[in-house]
Design an enzyme around this catalytic site. Structure first.
Site, PDB file in Angstrom:
ATOM      1  N   LYS A 158       0.837  -1.199   0.000  1.00 54.41           N
ATOM      2  CA  LYS A 158       0.000   0.000   0.000  1.00 54.41           C
ATOM      3  C   LYS A 158       0.870   1.246   0.000  1.00 54.41           C
ATOM      4  O   LYS A 158       2.069   1.189   0.279  1.00 54.41           O
ATOM      5  CB  LYS A 158      -0.920  -0.013   1.223  1.00 54.41           C
ATOM      6  CG  LYS A 158      -0.176   0.015   2.549  1.00 54.41           C
ATOM      7  CD  LYS A 158      -1.128  -0.054   3.722  1.00 54.41           C
ATOM      8  CE  LYS A 158      -0.351  -0.008   5.055  1.00 54.41           C
ATOM      9  NZ  LYS A 158      -1.242   0.002   6.223  1.00 54.41           N
ATOM     10  N   TYR A 165      12.792  31.820   7.144  1.00 52.48           N
ATOM     11  CA  TYR A 165      11.599  32.510   7.607  1.00 52.48           C
ATOM     12  C   TYR A 165      11.640  32.739   9.119  1.00 52.48           C
ATOM     13  O   TYR A 165      12.006  31.852   9.888  1.00 52.48           O
ATOM     14  CB  TYR A 165      10.342  31.699   7.268  1.00 52.48           C
ATOM     15  CG  TYR A 165       9.939  31.755   5.820  1.00 52.48           C
ATOM     16  CD1 TYR A 165       9.653  32.968   5.210  1.00 52.48           C
ATOM     17  CD2 TYR A 165       9.827  30.597   5.067  1.00 52.48           C
ATOM     18  CE1 TYR A 165       9.267  33.022   3.876  1.00 52.48           C
ATOM     19  CE2 TYR A 165       9.442  30.635   3.736  1.00 52.48           C
ATOM     20  CZ  TYR A 165       9.166  31.850   3.143  1.00 52.48           C
ATOM     21  OH  TYR A 165       8.784  31.904   1.830  1.00 52.48           O
TER      22      TYR A 165
END
Length: 385
Positions: free
Chosen positions: A45, A267
Site C-alpha cells: 500500500k 523565515y
C-alpha cells in the site's frame, strides 16, 4: 557582504534523487518469511511504503511472499496493470466500491460490516471475501457485537452463490510492544471470531492477524498468513530485529555562501549563525517530505560528516550549516539513508512521528530510481541476485 558560489546549471541538473535498494527488500522479505511457517502477504500500500509498489511487490514475491495486500481497489488495479499475477487482497473500501470489477479481476476484498457485505453480495460475479473483525482498535473491522450477524449473513450469501468467504482477518493495535496486554486480548478476540465464523458454517482457509511486529515477536499470532508491509522496506515497529533500510534520499547543494556571525537564516529568522560559517542550500523542503517540525533538529551528511539543518525548513528548500570548511555547490548531500547518514528512525524522532510517515511522505516530484536495474531483471527472469 557574503560570497555567493553558484554551480553551473548542468552540474546540478540531476537534482534530488530517491534511490531504492531492491536487494535490501529481498533480504528483508526472506528473513521475515523464515520467521513464520505461514504464508507471507507483501503489503505494498501507499506505493510500497514510498518505495514503488510494483518493484517492491515483484521483489517480495521472489523472496518468499506469496500474496499481495493493498488498501483501496485503485492500488490493486495499478498492480494488475503492471503485470503482477499473485493473489491480491484489498481491505479498505467504501460500501459502494466497484466490487464487480474486483470479482472480474480476481481481487479479494475485506468485509468489515453488514453494509459492505450487502454491497459485495449485490455485485456481479462471485467476489472472494475476508471477513474483518475489530480485535480492539475501534478502527476498521466489524464490532464484536455485530460479528455473529455478519458471519451468518455471509454464510447465507455464500449459499446463494453471491460470494465466497475465503478468510478472516484482524489487526493488533499494540504489537510494537510485545508485552502489552492489548495483544493477548487481540489474539483471544481473533480466535473467538474464527470460532464464530466456523459455527456459522463458514470455512475460511486464510486466517491472518499479524503484521510485521507481531510476525517477528509473537508466533501465537501467526495463523495461516502474516501481512508484512513496513518490514519489507526495513522498518520493524517492535525494534527487535535489525532489518535493512531500502531508501536513500540525496540532493545537490544548489548554492554555497560564506556568511558572518549573526546572519539570520530563513523565515522568521529562527536561527542566527553563532560564528562565521558556510551555508548550503538544498532544493528539498516539506513539500518533498522533510517535516517542517524537524527544523532546528535535523542533520544531513556532507563529505562524510553530519551537519545541522538550520532555520526553518521551507516548502521547497532547506539550509545546511556547513561550518568553516564548507563545501562546493553541486556536491551531494545525503539527507536520508546510507552509511553515516540520518536514518528514517532519526528523522521520525526529530519530527515526533514514526518511520512509516517519513518513508511514505517523500513527495512525488522527487525522481525515483531503483538501485541496480539488473537486479529487477533477474527477478523477472526467475533468478535471485
Amino acid at each position: 557582504m557574503s560570497r555567493l558560489a553558484v554551480q553551473p546549471r548542468a552540474a546540478v541538473s540531476s537534482g534530488p534523487q530517491l534511490t531504492v535498494d531492491l536487494a535490501a527488500i529481498g533480504r528483508n522479505t526472506a528473513r521475515i518469511a523464515a520467521a513464520t511457517t505461514g504464508e507471507v502477504m507483501a503489503v505494498v500500500k501507499a506505493d510500497g511504503f514510498g518505495h514503488g509498489a510494483a518493484d517492491v511487490a515483484r521483489t517480495a514475491l521472489a523472496h518468499g511472499a506469496t500474496r499481495l495486500g493493498v488498501t483501496c481497489l485503485a492500488e490493486a488495479w495499478a498492480l494488475l496493470d503492471a503485470g503482477l499475477v499473485a493473489p491480491i487482497l484489498s481491505w479498505l473500501n467504501p460500501v459502494d466500491a466497484d466490487f464487480a470489477t474486483a470479482a472480474a479481476r480476481d481481487v479479494e476484498v475485506a468485509v468489515p460490516s453488514l453494509a459492505h457485505l450487502a454491497g459485495v453480495a449485490a455485485a456481479a460475479g462471485r467476489p472472494r471475501v475476508h471477513l474483518h473483525i475489530d480485535t480492539g482498535m475501534a478502527r476498521d473491522g466489524a464490532e464484536p457485537s455485530s460479528w455473529g450477524a455478519l458471519c451468518r449473513a455471509a454464510r447465507r450469501a455464500e449459499q446463494r452463490g453471491e460470494l465466497e468467504v475465503v478468510g478472516v482477518m484482524g489487526h493488533l493495535g499494540c504489537a510494537d510492544d510485545p508485552d502489552d496486554a492489548c495483544n493477548a486480548l487481540g489474539r483471544t478476540r481473533f480466535a473467538w471470531a474464527v470460532d464464530v465464523a466456523r459455527g456459522a458454517g463458514l470455512r475460511p482457509r486464510d486466517r491472518h492477524l499479524a503484521a510485521t511486529a507481531a510476525t517477528l515477536t509473537d508466533p501465537r499470532s501467526h495463523h495461516t498468513m502474516s501481512r508484512i508491509g513496513a518490514g519489507l522496506v526495513g522498518i520493524d515497529p517492535s525494534g527487535t530485529t535489525d532489518l535493512e533500510a531500502a531508501m536513500t534520499l540525496t540532493a545537490p547543494l544548489v548554492q554555497v555562501r560564506r556568511v558572518r556571525a549573526g546572519t539570520a537564516v530563513g523565515y522568521g529568522h529562527a536561527y542566527r549563525t553563532p560564528t562565521a560559517t558556510h551555508l548550503g542550500l538544498i532544493s528539498l523542503g516539506y513539500a518533498d517530505g522533510l517535516p517542517r517540525i524537524a527544523s532546528g533538529q535535523a542533520e544531513v551528511l556532507v563529505r562524510g560528516v553530519r551537519h545541522p539543518v538550520v532555520g526553518r525548513i521551507s516548502m521547497d528548500q532547506a539550509v545546511v550549516d556547513l561550518g568553516a570548511e564548507g563545501a562546493d555547490a553541486g556536491e551531494t548531500v545525503t539527507v536520508l539513508g546510507g552509511p553515516g547518514a540520518p536514518s528514517a528512525a532519526e528523522w521520525a524522532a526529530w519530527a515526533g512521528t514514526i518511520e512509516h510517515e517519513i518513508v511514505t511522505g517523500i513527495g512525488a516530484r522527487v525522481p525515483r530510481r531503483t538501485r541496480a536495474a539488473s537486479y529487477l531483471r533477474a527477478i523477472e527472469t526467475g533468478s535471485r541476485a
